[in-house]
Design an enzyme around this catalytic site. Sequence first.
Site, mmCIF file in Angstrom:
data_model
loop_
_atom_site.group_PDB
_atom_site.id
_atom_site.type_symbol
_atom_site.label_atom_id
_atom_site.label_comp_id
_atom_site.label_asym_id
_atom_site.label_seq_id
_atom_site.Cartn_x
_atom_site.Cartn_y
_atom_site.Cartn_z
ATOM 1 N N SER A 100 -24.665 8.419 -41.936
ATOM 2 C CA SER A 100 -25.615 8.742 -40.851
ATOM 3 C C SER A 100 -26.894 7.952 -41.025
ATOM 4 C CB SER A 100 -25.983 10.223 -40.887
ATOM 5 O OG SER A 100 -24.844 11.017 -40.885
HETATM 6 N N1 SAH Z 1 -22.603 12.308 -46.214
HETATM 7 C C1 SAH Z 1 -21.862 11.077 -46.100
HETATM 8 C C2 SAH Z 1 -21.425 10.829 -44.684
HETATM 9 C C3 SAH Z 1 -19.958 10.725 -44.627
HETATM 10 S S1 SAH Z 1 -19.224 10.636 -43.043
HETATM 11 C C4 SAH Z 1 -22.625 9.903 -46.699
HETATM 12 O O1 SAH Z 1 -23.785 10.059 -47.102
HETATM 13 O O2 SAH Z 1 -22.038 8.825 -46.794
HETATM 14 C C5 SAH Z 1 -18.335 12.141 -43.019
HETATM 15 C C6 SAH Z 1 -17.263 12.310 -44.040
HETATM 16 O O3 SAH Z 1 -16.674 13.588 -43.837
HETATM 17 C C7 SAH Z 1 -16.121 11.292 -43.954
HETATM 18 O O4 SAH Z 1 -16.038 10.605 -45.160
HETATM 19 C C8 SAH Z 1 -14.883 12.156 -43.702
HETATM 20 O O5 SAH Z 1 -13.728 11.691 -44.358
HETATM 21 C C9 SAH Z 1 -15.327 13.492 -44.264
HETATM 22 N N2 SAH Z 1 -14.592 14.665 -43.808
HETATM 23 C C10 SAH Z 1 -14.131 14.960 -42.567
HETATM 24 N N3 SAH Z 1 -13.494 16.144 -42.588
HETATM 25 C C11 SAH Z 1 -13.540 16.613 -43.873
HETATM 26 C C12 SAH Z 1 -13.040 17.766 -44.539
HETATM 27 N N4 SAH Z 1 -12.329 18.720 -43.905
HETATM 28 N N5 SAH Z 1 -13.304 17.905 -45.856
HETATM 29 C C13 SAH Z 1 -13.978 16.970 -46.541
HETATM 30 N N6 SAH Z 1 -14.464 15.849 -45.973
HETATM 31 C C14 SAH Z 1 -14.252 15.665 -44.656
#
Ligand code: SAH
Length: 256
Positions: A100
Site C-alpha cells: 500500500s
Molecule cells: N502489508 C503488506 C501488504 C501486502 S498486500 C506489505 O506491507 O507488503 C496483501 C497481502 O494479503 C497479499 O500478500 C496477500 O497474499 C495476502 N492475503 C490475502 N488473503 C490472505 C489471507 N486469508 N491470509 C493471509 N494473507 C492473505
Amino acid sequence: MNRRPSFPARLPASQPVATRRPATRTPVPAGAAPAPSGIGLDSGAVRARMVHKLAAQGITDRRVLAAMGEVPRHAFVDSALVNQAYEDTSLPIGLGQTISKPNVVARMIELLLGGECDAKGLLGRVLEIGTGCGYQAAVLARVAREVYSIERLRGLHEKARENLRPLRIPNVHLLFGDGMLGFPKGAPYAGIIAAAGGEDLPPCWIEQLAPGGRIVAPTLMPTGAQALVVLEKTPAGLKRSVLEAVHFVPLKSGIA
Ligand code: SAH
C-alpha cells in the site's frame, strides 16, 4: 525502561513461528544500519521528506510518523522500484500483490493506535493479515510490543522473511497460513489489521480481539466498493465505523 525495539536488534534464538529456519548471521556490525542500496546513502533524508508529506496529508500521531521515518521502505521493494519507494504510491511486490502507499499504511496504523495502549503508548500484541513484503509488519513493530503477521502465499511469506532478516526485528513473528482464521494461539490481540479486503470481518477476528482493542480492515460494501472499517470492542459492545474508500487486493481463503 523504554522497551520500544530499535533497529538493528538481535533476533531471539527461537520464535513461535511454524516455518522458522535458523537465522543466518549477516555480518552487520552492532549499531550499524543495513546499507541502503540503489537510493544513495541518504535514505533518511528521503524518508524525512515522506514523513513531512504524511503530516501535511493529515497524519498526526507522532508514534506513527516516527515509525514511518525509521523503517527503510526501499529495503522491501524490488531493486528496479527502489527510486519510487518513498513516493506516495502503491507498488507491486510480486505474485500479483501490492504494498500500500505510505499514506494508507500510516492512516491504518493511526486508526489501530486509537485502541488501548500501555503507559508508553505501545499497543500490546497485534495481528496483521497479509504480510506481503513485510514492510507494514516492520512499521507495526515500532508501535506494538509483539506483531504476528500471517501470509497465505508461501512465496511472499519467504520474501518477507528475507526482507526482514537484515533488520533484525525481534518482535515480529511471521506465520504462513490462512489469516481468515486469525491466529488463535497469539490471541487476544490489542489490534488486528488487514492488508487485504474481504466481504465482511470474519467472526474469529472479533473473537480473537481483546477488550478495548480494534480491528482495522478494508471491507466490501453492498455497493461492491471497498471501504476502511474500524471495529472497536468496547465495554458497551462492538462499535463499527465505516470510513473512506480504499483499494486493496482481495482477502482469499486457503494457502497457496
Ligand atoms: N502489508 C503488506 C501488504 C501486502 S498486500 C506489505 O506491507 O507488503 C496483501 C497481502 O494479503 C497479499 O500478500 C496477500 O497474499 C495476502 N492475503 C490475502 N488473503 C490472505 C489471507 N486469508 N491470509 C493471509 N494473507 C492473505
